[in-house]
Write an enzyme that holds these catalytic residues in place. Sequence first.
Site, PDB file in Angstrom:
ATOM      1  CG  ASN A 161       0.825  -0.304 -12.580  1.00 34.32           C
ATOM      2  OD1 ASN A 161       0.419  -0.087 -11.437  1.00 34.32           O
ATOM      3  ND2 ASN A 161       0.576   0.525 -13.585  1.00 34.32           N
ATOM      4  N   GLY A 210      -6.068   0.909  -0.633  1.00 35.43           N
ATOM      5  CA  GLY A 210      -5.577  -0.466  -0.626  1.00 35.43           C
ATOM      6  C   GLY A 210      -6.647  -1.528  -0.839  1.00 35.43           C
ATOM      7  CB  SER A 211     -10.069  -1.565  -2.291  1.00 35.77           C
ATOM      8  OG  SER A 211      -9.858  -1.170  -3.619  1.00 35.77           O
ATOM      9  CG  ASN A 212      -7.136  -3.090  -6.721  1.00 37.38           C
ATOM     10  OD1 ASN A 212      -7.698  -3.972  -7.369  1.00 37.38           O
ATOM     11  ND2 ASN A 212      -7.375  -1.799  -6.899  1.00 37.38           N
ATOM     12  CG  HIS A 249      -3.377   2.645 -16.034  1.00 38.36           C
ATOM     13  ND1 HIS A 249      -2.762   3.663 -15.341  1.00 38.36           N
ATOM     14  CD2 HIS A 249      -4.179   3.240 -16.955  1.00 38.36           C
ATOM     15  CE1 HIS A 249      -3.153   4.816 -15.843  1.00 38.36           C
ATOM     16  NE2 HIS A 249      -4.014   4.593 -16.814  1.00 38.36           N
ATOM     17  CD  GLU A 263      -8.635  -1.141 -10.422  1.00 37.00           C
ATOM     18  OE1 GLU A 263      -7.911  -0.456 -11.136  1.00 37.00           O
ATOM     19  OE2 GLU A 263      -8.932  -0.822  -9.263  1.00 37.00           O
ATOM     20  CG  ASP A 279       0.724   3.963 -16.822  1.00 37.21           C
ATOM     21  OD1 ASP A 279       0.886   3.178 -15.880  1.00 37.21           O
ATOM     22  OD2 ASP A 279       0.221   5.089 -16.684  1.00 37.21           O
ATOM     23  CG  LEU A 337      -0.723   7.028  -6.603  1.00 40.87           C
ATOM     24  CD1 LEU A 337      -1.590   8.163  -6.123  1.00 40.87           C
ATOM     25  CD2 LEU A 337      -1.324   6.395  -7.851  1.00 40.87           C
TER      26      LEU A 337
HETATM   27  C1  GAR Z   1      -6.894   1.629  -8.532  1.00 38.05           C
HETATM   28  O1  GAR Z   1      -8.042   1.980  -9.233  1.00 38.05           O
HETATM   29  C2  GAR Z   1      -5.720   1.504  -9.470  1.00 38.05           C
HETATM   30  O2  GAR Z   1      -6.062   1.061 -10.739  1.00 38.05           O
HETATM   31  C3  GAR Z   1      -5.224   2.923  -9.516  1.00 38.05           C
HETATM   32  O3  GAR Z   1      -5.322   3.374  -8.201  1.00 38.05           O
HETATM   33  C4  GAR Z   1      -6.460   2.751  -7.597  1.00 38.05           C
HETATM   34  C5  GAR Z   1      -6.060   2.241  -6.228  1.00 38.05           C
HETATM   35  O4  GAR Z   1      -7.194   1.821  -5.529  1.00 38.05           O
HETATM   36  N1  GAR Z   1      -3.875   2.970 -10.018  1.00 38.05           N
HETATM   37  C6  GAR Z   1      -3.435   3.957 -10.791  1.00 38.05           C
HETATM   38  O5  GAR Z   1      -4.116   4.909 -11.099  1.00 38.05           O
HETATM   39  C7  GAR Z   1      -1.988   3.807 -11.251  1.00 38.05           C
HETATM   40  N2  GAR Z   1      -1.712   4.672 -12.347  1.00 38.05           N
HETATM   41  P1  GAR Z   1      -7.042   0.987  -4.176  1.00 38.05           P
HETATM   42  O6  GAR Z   1      -6.071   1.756  -3.294  1.00 38.05           O
HETATM   43  O7  GAR Z   1      -8.427   0.965  -3.601  1.00 38.05           O
HETATM   44  O8  GAR Z   1      -6.518  -0.362  -4.532  1.00 38.05           O
END
Ligand code: GAR
Length: 309
Positions: A220, A130-132, A222, A292, A263, A203
Amino acid sequence: MFKRLQQKWGVSTRQFWILFIIFGLTGTTTAMLTRYITSWLGMDETSFWLWKLLLRVGMLLFGYQVILLTYGFLLGQWAFFWKYEKKLLVRLGIWRLESGVVAPKPQTPNPKLQIPNPKVPIAIFASGAGSNAQKIIEHLKGHVSMQVALIVCNKPDAGVLSIAKTHGIPTLLIEKERFFRGDAYLAELQNYQIRFIVLAGFLWKVPDALIKAYPDKIINIHPALLPKYGGKGMYGMRVHEAVIAAGENESGITIHYVNEHFDEGAPIFQARCPVEPGDTPEQLAQKIHALEHRYFPETVEKTVEKLNR
Ligand code: GAR
């Protein structure tokens, strides 16, 4: 295969092998103990099959878990296995805790008491650390026209749930069956008056019912330059491994609208970064995360602002 499992568990190589040994010891001990109990009870080939079956199932369901925790404790891996057991109990609907944190009870506002929210309520869907989600929450804190009103998650032990708790944001833990074959939790989203959905490391594929309910209102992120390295099964570290294996000299991020194909929705924003010779998937993941965190929160803000125009 081992590497993938190690990444999934989020442990060091040393700890991974200790866990592996514990699983092995537990399996062997459970089998030995079952045999011992069977002979102690005087059961043999002539005994009624149902009693033998019940004993084996009981040992597998309960004995195995207790032995696993015991070996985990003895070999200094209590925390890992306790978390593992809790996850199991949460899946069985017996436990409501995750990572030592009380999962906030889904609070369902009473629709009769609702007044229109002057800020656009946003739901963030996430499955992992969940860093984003955290960066978006921090970026939008105190915003005049939008707010993160709900975190939706499909994993009871995901880090994003602790982030939500820290920021006092309600969470909704979703189950596969209801998400895909039920009502996709539309009633809950409507109760929170959700008008926009952000997938930040979520996911599961979004079911059509949700896409129809939120046309052009789901975006989303990616971790690659779509249309390359997207589609089913392409997420997280797998994407970076594929990019490096293909010998690409650049990668990046794509923020896009979500449609019914994985996607493939219209792109909103892309940013690039170099892939240096010798970069590992982990190093590339770091570069991608940096992109990101820098661009996703402001892209969310700009996209939601368009709703009000
Ligand atoms: C992120 O890098 C995002 O782009 C990816 O999961 C990671 C989640 O990181 N998403 C995908 O691969 C979707 N196809 P986070 O939990 O630290 O935010």
